[in-house]
Design an enzyme around this catalytic site. Structure first.
Site, PDB file in Angstrom:
ATOM      1  N   ASN A 129      70.329 -48.738 -14.584  1.00 48.31           N
ATOM      2  CA  ASN A 129      71.766 -49.036 -14.745  1.00 48.31           C
ATOM      3  C   ASN A 129      72.437 -49.517 -13.457  1.00 48.31           C
ATOM      4  O   ASN A 129      73.515 -50.110 -13.499  1.00 48.31           O
ATOM      5  CB  ASN A 129      72.525 -47.815 -15.293  1.00 48.31           C
ATOM      6  CG  ASN A 129      72.302 -47.582 -16.764  1.00 48.31           C
ATOM      7  OD1 ASN A 129      72.411 -46.466 -17.265  1.00 48.31           O
ATOM      8  ND2 ASN A 129      71.984 -48.637 -17.502  1.00 48.31           N
ATOM      9  N   ASP A 153      73.942 -44.898 -26.690  1.00 50.99           N
ATOM     10  CA  ASP A 153      74.081 -46.356 -26.577  1.00 50.99           C
ATOM     11  C   ASP A 153      75.215 -46.856 -27.478  1.00 50.99           C
ATOM     12  O   ASP A 153      75.531 -46.246 -28.500  1.00 50.99           O
ATOM     13  CB  ASP A 153      72.746 -47.012 -26.978  1.00 50.99           C
ATOM     14  CG  ASP A 153      72.654 -48.441 -26.474  1.00 50.99           C
ATOM     15  OD1 ASP A 153      73.476 -48.833 -25.619  1.00 50.99           O
ATOM     16  OD2 ASP A 153      71.763 -49.170 -26.947  1.00 50.99           O
ATOM     17  N   GLY A 154      75.788 -47.984 -27.070  1.00 58.14           N
ATOM     18  CA  GLY A 154      76.790 -48.662 -27.912  1.00 58.14           C
ATOM     19  C   GLY A 154      78.213 -48.533 -27.405  1.00 58.14           C
ATOM     20  O   GLY A 154      79.144 -48.968 -28.091  1.00 58.14           O
ATOM     21  N   ASN A 155      78.398 -47.984 -26.216  1.00 56.98           N
ATOM     22  CA  ASN A 155      79.767 -47.844 -25.681  1.00 56.98           C
ATOM     23  C   ASN A 155      80.418 -49.220 -25.499  1.00 56.98           C
ATOM     24  O   ASN A 155      81.584 -49.404 -25.835  1.00 56.98           O
ATOM     25  CB  ASN A 155      79.754 -47.142 -24.316  1.00 56.98           C
ATOM     26  CG  ASN A 155      79.303 -45.704 -24.410  1.00 56.98           C
ATOM     27  OD1 ASN A 155      79.181 -45.163 -25.499  1.00 56.98           O
ATOM     28  ND2 ASN A 155      79.044 -45.089 -23.275  1.00 56.98           N
ATOM     29  N   GLY A 156      79.645 -50.163 -24.936  1.00 55.58           N
ATOM     30  CA  GLY A 156      80.168 -51.497 -24.666  1.00 55.58           C
ATOM     31  C   GLY A 156      80.533 -52.225 -25.948  1.00 55.58           C
ATOM     32  O   GLY A 156      81.607 -52.822 -26.063  1.00 55.58           O
ATOM     33  N   ARG A 164      84.705 -52.355 -21.213  1.00 52.96           N
ATOM     34  CA  ARG A 164      83.484 -51.551 -21.336  1.00 52.96           C
ATOM     35  C   ARG A 164      83.733 -50.142 -20.811  1.00 52.96           C
ATOM     36  O   ARG A 164      83.241 -49.153 -21.366  1.00 52.96           O
ATOM     37  CB  ARG A 164      82.334 -52.202 -20.554  1.00 52.96           C
ATOM     38  CG  ARG A 164      81.865 -53.519 -21.145  1.00 52.96           C
ATOM     39  CD  ARG A 164      80.678 -54.070 -20.359  1.00 52.96           C
ATOM     40  NE  ARG A 164      79.570 -53.146 -20.341  1.00 52.96           N
ATOM     41  CZ  ARG A 164      78.680 -53.010 -21.334  1.00 52.96           C
ATOM     42  NH1 ARG A 164      78.765 -53.751 -22.399  1.00 52.96           N
ATOM     43  NH2 ARG A 164      77.703 -52.142 -21.235  1.00 52.96           N
ATOM     44  N   THR A 218      67.911 -45.252 -13.985  1.00 52.90           N
ATOM     45  CA  THR A 218      67.546 -45.907 -12.718  1.00 52.90           C
ATOM     46  C   THR A 218      67.791 -47.421 -12.810  1.00 52.90           C
ATOM     47  O   THR A 218      67.984 -48.074 -11.792  1.00 52.90           O
ATOM     48  CB  THR A 218      66.051 -45.646 -12.401  1.00 52.90           C
ATOM     49  OG1 THR A 218      65.301 -45.774 -13.608  1.00 52.90           O
ATOM     50  CG2 THR A 218      65.835 -44.275 -11.818  1.00 52.90           C
ATOM     51  N   ARG A 276      68.568 -41.981 -30.503  1.00 57.05           N
ATOM     52  CA  ARG A 276      69.224 -43.114 -29.850  1.00 57.05           C
ATOM     53  C   ARG A 276      70.302 -43.641 -30.788  1.00 57.05           C
ATOM     54  O   ARG A 276      70.032 -43.916 -31.956  1.00 57.05           O
ATOM     55  CB  ARG A 276      68.228 -44.236 -29.532  1.00 57.05           C
ATOM     56  CG  ARG A 276      68.934 -45.392 -28.811  1.00 57.05           C
ATOM     57  CD  ARG A 276      68.013 -46.530 -28.436  1.00 57.05           C
ATOM     58  NE  ARG A 276      68.740 -47.467 -27.580  1.00 57.05           N
ATOM     59  CZ  ARG A 276      68.262 -48.001 -26.469  1.00 57.05           C
ATOM     60  NH1 ARG A 276      67.052 -47.707 -26.082  1.00 57.05           N
ATOM     61  NH2 ARG A 276      68.988 -48.826 -25.744  1.00 57.05           N
TER      62      ARG A 276
HETATM   63  C1  FPP Z   1      75.090 -47.153 -22.959  1.00 58.34           C
HETATM   64  O1  FPP Z   1      76.050 -47.950 -23.623  1.00 58.34           O
HETATM   65  C2  FPP Z   1      75.749 -46.121 -22.183  1.00 58.34           C
HETATM   66  C3  FPP Z   1      75.603 -45.931 -20.837  1.00 58.34           C
HETATM   67  C4  FPP Z   1      74.757 -46.789 -20.000  1.00 58.34           C
HETATM   68  C5  FPP Z   1      76.306 -44.885 -20.124  1.00 58.34           C
HETATM   69  C6  FPP Z   1      76.635 -43.662 -20.928  1.00 58.34           C
HETATM   70  C7  FPP Z   1      77.542 -42.852 -20.119  1.00 58.34           C
HETATM   71  C8  FPP Z   1      78.527 -42.082 -20.585  1.00 58.34           C
HETATM   72  C9  FPP Z   1      78.801 -41.827 -22.018  1.00 58.34           C
HETATM   73  C10 FPP Z   1      79.427 -41.426 -19.592  1.00 58.34           C
HETATM   74  C11 FPP Z   1      78.708 -40.380 -18.776  1.00 58.34           C
HETATM   75  C12 FPP Z   1      79.685 -39.813 -17.861  1.00 58.34           C
HETATM   76  C13 FPP Z   1      79.797 -38.514 -17.540  1.00 58.34           C
HETATM   77  C14 FPP Z   1      81.014 -38.000 -16.918  1.00 58.34           C
HETATM   78  C15 FPP Z   1      78.710 -37.585 -17.846  1.00 58.34           C
HETATM   79  P1  FPP Z   1      76.106 -49.479 -23.281  1.00 58.34           P
HETATM   80  O2  FPP Z   1      77.092 -49.663 -22.205  1.00 58.34           O
HETATM   81  O3  FPP Z   1      74.751 -49.980 -22.960  1.00 58.34           O
HETATM   82  O4  FPP Z   1      76.618 -50.080 -24.631  1.00 58.34           O
HETATM   83  P2  FPP Z   1      76.264 -51.511 -25.219  1.00 58.34           P
HETATM   84  O5  FPP Z   1      74.786 -51.514 -25.506  1.00 58.34           O
HETATM   85  O6  FPP Z   1      77.076 -51.567 -26.470  1.00 58.34           O
HETATM   86  O7  FPP Z   1      76.676 -52.535 -24.198  1.00 58.34           O
END
Ligand code: FPP
Length: 254
Positions: free
Chosen positions: A69, A21-24, A34, A67, A192
């Site tokens: 997402n 978690d935390g990519n965004g 994002r 599911t 997490r």
């Molecule tokens: C949650 O961060 C992350 C996800 C929903 C997706 C994670 C997917 C990957 C790292 C890529 C997978 C791809 C391959 C090729 C296996 P968030 O978007 O909810 O972050 P946030 O809470 O900060 O918005």
């Protein structure tokens, strides 16, 4: 920093599950999209698999797409699927080098064709690798997995008598085989990242006894030290599975 290899001689989890978690938030803090956060997330994935393998972990499962997402903005869902279709083929040579075998959990039949094709190729190419299993959880939900198990169980009998016999034998242990997790160890440590403290429908069955670890680091910024801290923490825990500390330590017999 001491080497993660030290971990292999200690109490190392067989199966580590990660909610990445935390990519965004990582991307937003840098004025990036994002999707750029997810791209960096994939790069981090590669490092974490290597660090985990070097630490002696045998299976790492990653919550790549739940599911739920599908409910994200269409542009993000398409971006994630495209990322999978384009990044997976690039990851295969690396996985071969590192001896990583790809497995999946979740209903991958619902993924777009290009993503499914890339996935199938990666599954086929890595199927004989033995250093570490990388379990991509795609279109995966813990509740859906359990409901799927119930459906399989119900389909396993056709007469009233068979139903009665099946029900009489049903227990958590026997039900596990209906979950479709053959070859996958129960989760020992569930990490997490990103600061939230929820399981979010990941590995619900195994969450009964998995050790939970929450890290404030956003996934794209996750470091070897972060993983080491989680593994060290796990090594110091006593897993009692409902028993007492004395029983676990063999101080009392029963
Ligand atoms: C949650 O961060 C992350 C996800 C929903 C997706 C994670 C997917 C990957 C790292 C890529 C997978 C791809 C391959 C090729 C296996 P968030 O978007 O909810 O972050 P946030 O809470 O900060 O918005």
């Amino acid at each position: 920093m001491s080497s993660l290899e030290d971990q292999s001689r200690r109490h190392v989890p067989q199966h580590v599950a990660i909610i990445m978690d935390g990519n965004g938030r990582w991307a937003k803090a840098r004025g990036l999209s994002r999707l750029e956060g997810h791209k960096q997330g994939v790069k981090r994935l590669r490092d974490v698999i290597r660090w985990a393998r070097d630490a002696g972990v045998q299976q790492v499962s990653l919550y790549a797409f739940s599911t739920e997402n599908w409910k994200r903005p269409k542009v993000e869902v398409t971006g994630l699927m495209t990322l999978m279709a384009t990044m997976l083929p690039l990851e295969v040579p690396k996985m071969m080098e590192e001896g990583a075998r790809l497995l999946t959990l979740g209903d991958t039949s619902k993924l777009p064709w290009l993503a499914r094709k890339a996935l199938q190729r990666a599954l086929d190419a890595t199927k004989n690798n033995t250093s570490i299993d990388v379990i991509l959880c795609l279109n995966y939900g813990g509740q859906q997995e359990i409901v799927g198990g119930v459906k399989k169980f119900c389909a396993s009998f056709s007469t009233e008598k068979e139903k009665e016999e099946a029900l009489a034998k049903l227990s958590p242990e026997t039900f596990y085989s209906y979950l479709g997790r053959e070859g996958i160890y129960p989760v020992d440590l569930l990490i997490r990242t990103g600061g939230e403290k929820r399981i979010s429908n990941f590995h619900l069955w195994d969450a009964a006894y998995a050790e939970l670890y929450f890290s404030d680091t956003n996934w794209p910024a996750y470091t070897e030290d972060d993983l080491k801290a989680a593994l060290d923490d796990y090594a110091g825990r006593e897993r009692r599975f409902g028993q007492t500390s004395e029983q676990i330590q063999g101080i009392v017999d029963e």
